[in-house]
Design a protein around this motif. Sequence first.
Motif, PDB file in Angstrom:
ATOM      1  N   LEU A   7       5.513  -0.662  -9.953  1.00 40.34           N
ATOM      2  CA  LEU A   7       5.380  -1.865 -10.399  1.00 40.34           C
ATOM      3  C   LEU A   7       4.427  -2.523  -9.310  1.00 40.34           C
ATOM      4  CD1 LEU A   7       8.757  -3.290 -11.397  1.00 40.34           C
ATOM      5  CD2 LEU A   7       6.722  -3.250 -12.922  1.00 40.34           C
ATOM      6  N   ASP A   8       4.645  -1.858  -7.879  1.00 35.20           N
ATOM      7  CA  ASP A   8       3.725  -2.054  -6.879  1.00 35.20           C
ATOM      8  C   ASP A   8       2.461  -1.804  -7.037  1.00 35.20           C
ATOM      9  OD1 ASP A   8       5.783  -3.163  -5.263  1.00 35.20           O
ATOM     10  OD2 ASP A   8       6.178  -1.456  -4.188  1.00 35.20           O
ATOM     11  N   VAL A   9       2.024  -0.728  -7.706  1.00 33.81           N
ATOM     12  CA  VAL A   9       0.745  -0.214  -8.338  1.00 33.81           C
ATOM     13  C   VAL A   9       0.107  -1.127  -9.245  1.00 33.81           C
ATOM     14  CG1 VAL A   9      -0.603   1.619  -9.317  1.00 33.81           C
ATOM     15  CG2 VAL A   9       0.980   2.084  -7.432  1.00 33.81           C
ATOM     16  N   LEU A  10       0.999  -1.554 -10.025  1.00 36.72           N
ATOM     17  CA  LEU A  10       0.412  -2.487 -11.078  1.00 36.72           C
ATOM     18  C   LEU A  10       0.100  -3.733 -10.735  1.00 36.72           C
ATOM     19  CD1 LEU A  10       0.098  -3.512 -14.192  1.00 36.72           C
ATOM     20  CD2 LEU A  10       2.445  -4.045 -14.353  1.00 36.72           C
ATOM     21  N   LYS A  27      -8.782   5.183  -4.848  1.00 36.66           N
ATOM     22  CA  LYS A  27      -9.205   5.055  -3.412  1.00 36.66           C
ATOM     23  C   LYS A  27      -9.016   3.474  -3.060  1.00 36.66           C
ATOM     24  CE  LYS A  27     -12.944   6.257  -0.385  1.00 36.66           C
ATOM     25  NZ  LYS A  27     -12.883   5.125   0.054  1.00 36.66           N
ATOM     26  N   ALA A  28      -9.486   2.551  -3.859  1.00 31.73           N
ATOM     27  CA  ALA A  28      -9.479   0.982  -3.374  1.00 31.73           C
ATOM     28  C   ALA A  28      -8.210   0.890  -3.136  1.00 31.73           C
ATOM     29  CB  ALA A  28     -10.197   0.342  -4.571  1.00 31.73           C
ATOM     30  N   LEU A  29      -7.059   1.309  -4.190  1.00 33.16           N
ATOM     31  CA  LEU A  29      -5.652   0.982  -4.020  1.00 33.16           C
ATOM     32  C   LEU A  29      -5.473   1.432  -2.613  1.00 33.16           C
ATOM     33  CD1 LEU A  29      -4.248   1.755  -7.414  1.00 33.16           C
ATOM     34  CD2 LEU A  29      -4.721  -0.829  -6.227  1.00 33.16           C
ATOM     35  N   LEU A  30      -5.693   2.572  -2.054  1.00 32.19           N
ATOM     36  CA  LEU A  30      -5.288   3.188  -0.758  1.00 32.19           C
ATOM     37  C   LEU A  30      -5.971   2.244   0.222  1.00 32.19           C
ATOM     38  CD1 LEU A  30      -5.419   6.901  -1.204  1.00 32.19           C
ATOM     39  CD2 LEU A  30      -3.289   5.771  -0.534  1.00 32.19           C
ATOM     40  N   ASP A  31      -7.190   2.114  -0.046  1.00 26.42           N
ATOM     41  CA  ASP A  31      -7.631   1.316   1.389  1.00 26.42           C
ATOM     42  C   ASP A  31      -7.473  -0.055   1.402  1.00 26.42           C
ATOM     43  OD1 ASP A  31      -9.183   3.522   1.563  1.00 26.42           O
ATOM     44  OD2 ASP A  31     -11.245   2.886   0.675  1.00 26.42           O
ATOM     45  N   THR A  41      -0.309  10.852  -5.506  1.00 24.10           N
ATOM     46  CA  THR A  41       0.893   9.858  -6.275  1.00 24.10           C
ATOM     47  C   THR A  41       0.428   8.876  -6.924  1.00 24.10           C
ATOM     48  OG1 THR A  41       2.339  10.821  -4.369  1.00 24.10           O
ATOM     49  CG2 THR A  41       2.964   8.992  -5.437  1.00 24.10           C
ATOM     50  N   ILE A  42      -0.397   8.049  -6.473  1.00 23.18           N
ATOM     51  CA  ILE A  42      -1.067   6.852  -6.792  1.00 23.18           C
ATOM     52  C   ILE A  42      -1.691   7.199  -8.349  1.00 23.18           C
ATOM     53  CG2 ILE A  42      -2.818   5.127  -6.730  1.00 23.18           C
ATOM     54  CD1 ILE A  42      -2.003   4.679  -3.773  1.00 23.18           C
ATOM     55  N   ARG A  43      -2.553   8.145  -8.261  1.00 26.45           N
ATOM     56  CA  ARG A  43      -3.043   8.655  -9.466  1.00 26.45           C
ATOM     57  C   ARG A  43      -2.160   8.813 -10.576  1.00 26.45           C
ATOM     58  NH1 ARG A  43      -6.859  11.112  -6.040  1.00 26.45           N
ATOM     59  NH2 ARG A  43      -5.699  13.160  -6.004  1.00 26.45           N
TER      60      ARG A  43
END
Length: 337
Positions: A7-10, A27-31, A41-43
Motif C-alpha cells: 500500500l505504501d508503494v501504491l 528506481k524513482a521510488l527508491l530515490d 523488493t519494490i519490483r
Amino acid sequence: MSELRRLDVLRAIVEDYVQSREPVGSKALLDRHNLGVSAATIRNDMALLEEEGLIAAPHTSSGRIPTEKGYRRFVDEIGELKPLSRAERDAINKILDSSTDLDEMLKSTVRLLARLTNQVAMIQVPHYDTASLKNLELVSLGSTQVLMVMIASNGTVDQRMMAVPRLYTDTELADLKLWLLNSFEGVQLADLRGKLSRSGLSPQQQAEPLVDAVLHALEEMAQAANTQRIIMAGTANLARVEGDFPLSITPVLEALEEQVVLLKLFSELEADSRGVAVAIGTEHHYGQLSEAAVVATTYGSDVRNKLGVLGPTRMNYPTSMASVRAVARYLSKILAN
C-alpha cells in the motif's frame, strides 16, 4: 507487513504520477521515498500490485501508472483529511463574507474552489421548493425603465429590467409594490406562477402596462428559481491536463455545457464517513465522464444541494477532498447565519 508495504508503494506511485504525469519506476521510488527496502523488493511489490490490477505499464514503458482500481484503493486508504492552511481558511472567509447575495456567493465559491484545487469547480444552485417570496423592490430608472428586485426567503436575489412607456412616480411604484406583497408575500416560488392574478387591483391599475410587465417578470423569476442549474468555474484548467483524456476531452466539455449529466451524477453521490463522495472513471456509469473523477459533498441544510470538483482521474485526491469539504462547511455556516 507485506500488504502494508505494498500500500505504501501504491501510495508513492499515485503521488509521483499525479505530480509528474510520468510512469513511475522502482528506481524513482527508491530515490524519492523512504520505503526502507531494496530495489528487488519494490519490483516484487510492483509486480504484485500489477497482478491485482492496481497499476499498469503503459505501452512499453518500464514504469507503472495507477489504474482506476488503483486510484480507488488509494482514495479508500486516505484516513483523516489534512486541514487547510491558515491562509487558505482566511481566503475562504474573506471571499464568502464579502459576497452581497446568494448568487454572487455561489460564484465566489466556485472561483475559490477552482483556485484551491486546479480543477473544474461546480456548485448546484439550491433547490427552491420551499423558498417563498419575501420582499420586492420597484425602482424607476427614468422614463423608459423600471428595475424590479425579488428577494426570496432563502436569501436569493433576482432582478429584472422592464421597459415602460412612461415615467412612473415613486407613489405609483410604492402602491404597486404594496399590492404585490399583500397578494403574494409568503407564497412559495414553486406555486407563484399559478397564483399571479390581477384580483384586488383597480381597473385603472389593471390597465397599466407596468402591471403586465411586473407579473411577467415575476413569472420568469419563479420559473428560473425552479430550474435546476450548476454554476462552475475553472473550465480552463482542463486545457492544462488535456493529455489525461486519451480518448477525447470533447465528451467532458459537452457534459459540462449540458449540465444534465452533472445534475444526475450529483443526485446519486453520497458522502462517506469523511464527509465527501468520490466517483472515479467508470464508477459513475456516465460514459461522457469515463475518464474523469468527481469529488463532491453537500452544503447548506438541504442534502440535495451539492458542490464539488471535476478533473482527470490523475487528480490530487487528498487536496481536492479536503478543499471541497472545507469550502462546503464554510459556505454552510454563512448560509445558516
